[in-house]
Design a protein around this motif. Structure first.
Motif, PDB file in Angstrom:
ATOM      1  N   TRP A  16       0.835  -1.202   0.000  1.00  0.00           N
ATOM      2  CA  TRP A  16       0.000   0.000   0.000  1.00  0.00           C
ATOM      3  C   TRP A  16       0.866   1.246   0.000  1.00  0.00           C
ATOM      4  O   TRP A  16       1.760   1.389   0.834  1.00  0.00           O
ATOM      5  N   LEU A  17       0.578   2.167  -0.928  1.00  0.00           N
ATOM      6  CA  LEU A  17       1.375   3.390  -1.071  1.00  0.00           C
ATOM      7  C   LEU A  17       0.462   4.600  -1.265  1.00  0.00           C
ATOM      8  O   LEU A  17      -0.637   4.482  -1.810  1.00  0.00           O
ATOM      9  N   SER A  18       0.958   5.767  -0.867  1.00  0.00           N
ATOM     10  CA  SER A  18       0.222   7.012  -1.123  1.00  0.00           C
ATOM     11  C   SER A  18       0.360   7.357  -2.602  1.00  0.00           C
ATOM     12  O   SER A  18       1.185   6.776  -3.323  1.00  0.00           O
ATOM     13  N   ALA A  24       4.554   3.544 -10.584  1.00  0.00           N
ATOM     14  CA  ALA A  24       3.914   3.625 -11.895  1.00  0.00           C
ATOM     15  C   ALA A  24       2.456   3.994 -11.646  1.00  0.00           C
ATOM     16  O   ALA A  24       1.607   3.120 -11.489  1.00  0.00           O
ATOM     17  N   PRO A  25       2.172   5.296 -11.573  1.00  0.00           N
ATOM     18  CA  PRO A  25       0.824   5.702 -11.209  1.00  0.00           C
ATOM     19  C   PRO A  25      -0.202   5.283 -12.261  1.00  0.00           C
ATOM     20  O   PRO A  25       0.118   5.148 -13.439  1.00  0.00           O
ATOM     21  N   PRO A  26      -1.441   5.079 -11.814  1.00  0.00           N
ATOM     22  CA  PRO A  26      -2.510   4.747 -12.747  1.00  0.00           C
ATOM     23  C   PRO A  26      -2.862   5.952 -13.616  1.00  0.00           C
ATOM     24  O   PRO A  26      -2.315   7.043 -13.426  1.00  0.00           O
ATOM     25  N   ALA A 138      -3.040   3.210  -2.190  1.00  0.00           N
ATOM     26  CA  ALA A 138      -3.445   2.369  -3.315  1.00  0.00           C
ATOM     27  C   ALA A 138      -2.402   1.294  -3.576  1.00  0.00           C
ATOM     28  O   ALA A 138      -1.251   1.406  -3.146  1.00  0.00           O
ATOM     29  N   CYS A 139      -2.821   0.257  -4.282  1.00  0.00           N
ATOM     30  CA  CYS A 139      -1.915  -0.799  -4.716  1.00  0.00           C
ATOM     31  C   CYS A 139      -2.615  -1.648  -5.773  1.00  0.00           C
ATOM     32  O   CYS A 139      -3.819  -1.505  -5.995  1.00  0.00           O
ATOM     33  N   SER A 152      -8.615 -11.421 -10.850  1.00  0.00           N
ATOM     34  CA  SER A 152      -7.832 -10.895 -11.960  1.00  0.00           C
ATOM     35  C   SER A 152      -6.582 -10.237 -11.394  1.00  0.00           C
ATOM     36  O   SER A 152      -6.592  -9.718 -10.280  1.00  0.00           O
ATOM     37  N   GLU A 153      -5.530 -10.256 -12.170  1.00  0.00           N
ATOM     38  CA  GLU A 153      -4.268  -9.628 -11.754  1.00  0.00           C
ATOM     39  C   GLU A 153      -4.305  -8.119 -12.023  1.00  0.00           C
ATOM     40  O   GLU A 153      -5.001  -7.665 -12.928  1.00  0.00           O
ATOM     41  N   GLN A 154      -3.538  -7.393 -11.248  1.00  0.00           N
ATOM     42  CA  GLN A 154      -3.266  -5.977 -11.495  1.00  0.00           C
ATOM     43  C   GLN A 154      -4.476  -5.053 -11.357  1.00  0.00           C
ATOM     44  O   GLN A 154      -4.523  -3.999 -11.987  1.00  0.00           O
ATOM     45  N   LEU A 155      -5.456  -5.422 -10.547  1.00  0.00           N
ATOM     46  CA  LEU A 155      -6.587  -4.526 -10.327  1.00  0.00           C
ATOM     47  C   LEU A 155      -6.204  -3.484  -9.277  1.00  0.00           C
ATOM     48  O   LEU A 155      -5.637  -3.811  -8.236  1.00  0.00           O
ATOM     49  N   TRP A 156      -6.531  -2.245  -9.571  1.00  0.00           N
ATOM     50  CA  TRP A 156      -6.237  -1.177  -8.621  1.00  0.00           C
ATOM     51  C   TRP A 156      -7.209  -1.230  -7.454  1.00  0.00           C
ATOM     52  O   TRP A 156      -8.408  -1.458  -7.630  1.00  0.00           O
TER      53      TRP A 156
END
Length: 191
Positions: A16-18, A24-26, A138-139, A152-156
């Motif tokens: 988890w990060l701010s 790599a921001p969404p 977020a992560c 699913s992989e890589q869901l925000w």
């Protein structure tokens, strides 16, 4: 509805990060949803033209995951109330939400999570001004932690803590592909 039961230790981890820490921001649109300080329930209700619903999947006492214990500042392996739901628009799951509270803080707090049913916890938290929301993080949510129907992989995902005195709740919301499809469709209709 099934109740939660203790499960074997899961090797999956979440980082988890701010917003400023994300390597790599969404997309800008995803950031807008991930870091919006308002009520997600209200935003989804508006997006769904009032056709919003909550579908409970699981709730009950179980051992909390390591990242949850750390965030709630309770000892590793602590028991907590776990509630998992789909937040749905037009009957489609748009968000998978997992809310947890440590047993030690929840008992005696006067908050009865066991009887929320198909009501949104977010609605309750945002209507009670005694709750203070902590920072959003977020992560990419571990696929192993998702229900099989939406795995699913890589869901925000995003999470934030809500506190009222000694009571702390941790709310995680995972944004599903069906939400992004609806948002994109809405943007096409309303450029």
């Amino acid at each position: 509805m099934p109740t939660a039961t203790p499960s074997a230790a899961n090797p999956a981890t979440a980082h988890w990060l701010s917003a400023s820490q994300l390597p790599a921001p969404p997309s800008a649109q995803q950031c807008d949803w991930l870091f919006d300080q308002g009520s997600l329930t209200r935003r989804l209700t508006e997006l769904a033209d009032e056709q919003f619903s909550v579908l409970p999947l699981l709730e009950g006492w179980q051992a909390l995951r390591s990242d949850e214990c750390l965030a709630l500042k309770v000892p590793e392996g602590s028991q907590g109330w776990v509630r998992e739901v789909y937040l749905r628009g037009h009957g489609q799951p748009w968000v998978f939400a997992r809310s947890v509270a440590a047993r030690s803080a929840l008992e005696g707090s006067g908050l009865d999570l066991a009887h929320l049913g198909n009501r949104s916890l977010g609605e309750l938290l945002f209507s009670d001004q005694a709750f203070v929301r902590g920072p959003l993080q977020a992560c990419h949510y571990p696929a192993a932690w998702l229900p099989s129907a939406v795995r699913s992989e890589q869901l925000w995902a995003r999470r934030s803590g809500f506190s009222r005195g000694a009571l702390a709740l941790l709310v995680v919301e995972v944004f599903l592909p069906s939400l992004w499809q609806h948002v994109a469709g809405r943007a096409t209709l309303n450029p």
